[in-house]
Design a protein around this motif. Structure first.
Motif, PDB file in Angstrom:
ATOM      1  N   LYS A   1       0.833  -1.206   0.000  1.00  0.00           N
ATOM      2  CA  LYS A   1       0.000   0.000   0.000  1.00  0.00           C
ATOM      3  C   LYS A   1       0.870   1.259   0.000  1.00  0.00           C
ATOM      4  O   LYS A   1       0.602   2.212  -0.738  1.00  0.00           O
ATOM      5  CB  LYS A   1      -0.922   0.020   1.216  1.00  0.00           C
ATOM      6  N   ALA A   2       1.896   1.273   0.854  1.00  0.00           N
ATOM      7  CA  ALA A   2       2.766   2.452   0.950  1.00  0.00           C
ATOM      8  C   ALA A   2       3.489   2.711  -0.368  1.00  0.00           C
ATOM      9  O   ALA A   2       3.592   3.858  -0.807  1.00  0.00           O
ATOM     10  CB  ALA A   2       3.784   2.262   2.083  1.00  0.00           C
ATOM     11  N   VAL A   3       3.957   1.657  -1.004  1.00  0.00           N
ATOM     12  CA  VAL A   3       4.649   1.806  -2.283  1.00  0.00           C
ATOM     13  C   VAL A   3       3.693   2.335  -3.345  1.00  0.00           C
ATOM     14  O   VAL A   3       4.026   3.258  -4.097  1.00  0.00           O
ATOM     15  CB  VAL A   3       5.284   0.469  -2.723  1.00  0.00           C
ATOM     16  N   ALA A   4       2.483   1.789  -3.396  1.00  0.00           N
ATOM     17  CA  ALA A   4       1.508   2.234  -4.399  1.00  0.00           C
ATOM     18  C   ALA A   4       1.154   3.703  -4.208  1.00  0.00           C
ATOM     19  O   ALA A   4       1.049   4.455  -5.181  1.00  0.00           O
ATOM     20  CB  ALA A   4       0.246   1.375  -4.314  1.00  0.00           C
ATOM     21  N   LEU A   5       0.996   4.129  -2.967  1.00  0.00           N
ATOM     22  CA  LEU A   5       0.620   5.516  -2.699  1.00  0.00           C
ATOM     23  C   LEU A   5       1.779   6.487  -2.891  1.00  0.00           C
ATOM     24  O   LEU A   5       1.556   7.676  -3.095  1.00  0.00           O
ATOM     25  CB  LEU A   5       0.054   5.651  -1.291  1.00  0.00           C
ATOM     26  N   SER A   6       3.004   5.998  -2.842  1.00  0.00           N
ATOM     27  CA  SER A   6       4.157   6.891  -2.997  1.00  0.00           C
ATOM     28  C   SER A   6       4.471   7.196  -4.455  1.00  0.00           C
ATOM     29  O   SER A   6       5.048   8.230  -4.753  1.00  0.00           O
ATOM     30  CB  SER A   6       5.394   6.269  -2.342  1.00  0.00           C
ATOM     31  N   GLY A   7       4.143   6.263  -5.342  1.00  0.00           N
ATOM     32  CA  GLY A   7       4.504   6.437  -6.737  1.00  0.00           C
ATOM     33  C   GLY A   7       5.912   5.962  -7.035  1.00  0.00           C
ATOM     34  O   GLY A   7       6.375   6.035  -8.163  1.00  0.00           O
TER      35      GLY A   7
ATOM     36  N   GLU B   1      13.600  11.406   2.772  1.00  0.00           N
ATOM     37  CA  GLU B   1      12.209  11.842   2.699  1.00  0.00           C
ATOM     38  C   GLU B   1      11.555  11.265   1.444  1.00  0.00           C
ATOM     39  O   GLU B   1      12.141  11.268   0.364  1.00  0.00           O
ATOM     40  CB  GLU B   1      12.135  13.368   2.660  1.00  0.00           C
ATOM     41  N   ILE B   2      10.331  10.778   1.605  1.00  0.00           N
ATOM     42  CA  ILE B   2       9.555  10.270   0.477  1.00  0.00           C
ATOM     43  C   ILE B   2       8.737  11.436  -0.062  1.00  0.00           C
ATOM     44  O   ILE B   2       7.874  11.969   0.625  1.00  0.00           O
ATOM     45  CB  ILE B   2       8.612   9.124   0.898  1.00  0.00           C
ATOM     46  N   VAL B   3       9.031  11.842  -1.277  1.00  0.00           N
ATOM     47  CA  VAL B   3       8.319  12.953  -1.907  1.00  0.00           C
ATOM     48  C   VAL B   3       7.388  12.369  -2.958  1.00  0.00           C
ATOM     49  O   VAL B   3       7.837  11.779  -3.934  1.00  0.00           O
ATOM     50  CB  VAL B   3       9.299  13.958  -2.553  1.00  0.00           C
ATOM     51  N   VAL B   4       6.087  12.515  -2.727  1.00  0.00           N
ATOM     52  CA  VAL B   4       5.100  11.955  -3.643  1.00  0.00           C
ATOM     53  C   VAL B   4       4.963  12.871  -4.848  1.00  0.00           C
ATOM     54  O   VAL B   4       4.682  14.057  -4.720  1.00  0.00           O
ATOM     55  CB  VAL B   4       3.734  11.790  -2.945  1.00  0.00           C
ATOM     56  N   GLN B   5       5.194  12.307  -6.017  1.00  0.00           N
ATOM     57  CA  GLN B   5       5.011  13.035  -7.262  1.00  0.00           C
ATOM     58  C   GLN B   5       3.643  12.648  -7.820  1.00  0.00           C
ATOM     59  O   GLN B   5       3.445  11.498  -8.201  1.00  0.00           O
ATOM     60  CB  GLN B   5       6.106  12.671  -8.272  1.00  0.00           C
ATOM     61  N   PRO B   6       2.686  13.579  -7.813  1.00  0.00           N
ATOM     62  CA  PRO B   6       1.347  13.231  -8.297  1.00  0.00           C
ATOM     63  C   PRO B   6       1.392  12.785  -9.760  1.00  0.00           C
ATOM     64  O   PRO B   6       2.001  13.443 -10.594  1.00  0.00           O
ATOM     65  CB  PRO B   6       0.554  14.523  -8.157  1.00  0.00           C
ATOM     66  N   ASN B   7       0.785  11.655  -9.995  1.00  0.00           N
ATOM     67  CA  ASN B   7       0.656  11.139 -11.349  1.00  0.00           C
ATOM     68  C   ASN B   7      -0.566  10.227 -11.375  1.00  0.00           C
ATOM     69  O   ASN B   7      -1.121   9.921 -10.316  1.00  0.00           O
ATOM     70  CB  ASN B   7       1.940  10.415 -11.798  1.00  0.00           C
ATOM     71  N   PRO B   8      -1.012   9.801 -12.531  1.00  0.00           N
ATOM     72  CA  PRO B   8      -2.217   8.970 -12.600  1.00  0.00           C
ATOM     73  C   PRO B   8      -2.132   7.689 -11.777  1.00  0.00           C
ATOM     74  O   PRO B   8      -3.124   7.250 -11.195  1.00  0.00           O
ATOM     75  CB  PRO B   8      -2.352   8.653 -14.092  1.00  0.00           C
ATOM     76  N   ARG B   9      -0.938   7.108 -11.688  1.00  0.00           N
ATOM     77  CA  ARG B   9      -0.788   5.880 -10.906  1.00  0.00           C
ATOM     78  C   ARG B   9      -1.029   6.132  -9.414  1.00  0.00           C
ATOM     79  O   ARG B   9      -1.650   5.324  -8.721  1.00  0.00           O
ATOM     80  CB  ARG B   9       0.610   5.308 -11.147  1.00  0.00           C
TER      81      ARG B   9
ATOM     82  N   ILE C   1       0.800  15.656  -1.502  1.00  0.00           N
ATOM     83  CA  ILE C   1       0.427  16.139  -2.825  1.00  0.00           C
ATOM     84  C   ILE C   1      -0.003  17.616  -2.749  1.00  0.00           C
ATOM     85  O   ILE C   1       0.367  18.416  -3.590  1.00  0.00           O
ATOM     86  CB  ILE C   1      -0.710  15.283  -3.424  1.00  0.00           C
ATOM     87  N   LYS C   2      -0.715  17.932  -1.693  1.00  0.00           N
ATOM     88  CA  LYS C   2      -1.187  19.305  -1.498  1.00  0.00           C
ATOM     89  C   LYS C   2      -0.040  20.248  -1.201  1.00  0.00           C
ATOM     90  O   LYS C   2      -0.129  21.451  -1.439  1.00  0.00           O
ATOM     91  CB  LYS C   2      -2.198  19.312  -0.347  1.00  0.00           C
ATOM     92  N   GLY C   3       1.064  19.690  -0.675  1.00  0.00           N
ATOM     93  CA  GLY C   3       2.210  20.529  -0.331  1.00  0.00           C
ATOM     94  C   GLY C   3       2.164  20.966   1.116  1.00  0.00           C
ATOM     95  O   GLY C   3       2.830  21.901   1.510  1.00  0.00           O
ATOM     96  N   GLY C   4       1.392  20.250   1.917  1.00  0.00           N
ATOM     97  CA  GLY C   4       1.245  20.619   3.320  1.00  0.00           C
ATOM     98  C   GLY C   4       2.159  19.820   4.221  1.00  0.00           C
ATOM     99  O   GLY C   4       3.102  19.165   3.797  1.00  0.00           O
ATOM    100  N   ASN C   5       1.847  19.865   5.495  1.00  0.00           N
ATOM    101  CA  ASN C   5       2.613  19.189   6.529  1.00  0.00           C
ATOM    102  C   ASN C   5       2.212  17.721   6.568  1.00  0.00           C
ATOM    103  O   ASN C   5       1.067  17.379   6.406  1.00  0.00           O
ATOM    104  CB  ASN C   5       2.307  19.864   7.868  1.00  0.00           C
TER     105      ASN C   5
END
Length: 105
Positions: free
Chosen positions: A31-37, A52-60, A99-103
């Motif tokens: 789940k964590a891997v899927a949500l991280s991209g 730090e894990i930085v989520v890059q928003p993409n369709p996946r 994704i929102k860029g928040g805390n």
């Protein structure tokens, strides 16, 4: 001699590390891997090296969020929630805030 397989940063990754996990731990990692991209390998390496894990928003990532939210909703409707539900909700929340860029807290 065959060509060396380098990663996208030009590093030769020829060392293998393996370990065992319970089915529950494996599901949480999945789940964590899927949500991280990230790829599973990149996610594990980043976590092990305390990066730090930085989520890059993409369709996946959006599809993974949608799937996880559907799973949470289905579990809440059954009224038979598992202990992992809170961890899943927290992971979704962190991903959305990232994704929102928040805390993340």
């Amino acid at each position: 001699m065959s060509n060396k397989n380098l990663d996208r940063n030009g590093r030769l990754r020829n060392k293998m590390v393996s370990f065992r996990m319970s089915p529950e731990e494996n599901e949480l990692l999945r789940k964590a891997v899927a949500l991280s991209g990230y790829t599973r390998q990149d996610y594990i390496i980043s976590k092990l090296l305390n990066r730090e894990i930085v989520v890059q928003p993409n369709p996946r990532v959006y599809k993974a969020l949608k799937t996880q939210l559907e799973n949470v909703l289905a579990e809440l409707k059954t009224k038979e929630t598992s202990d992992d539900l809170l961890e899943t909700i927290q992971l979704i929340s962190k991903t959305l805030y990232g994704i929102k860029g928040g805390n993340n807290d």
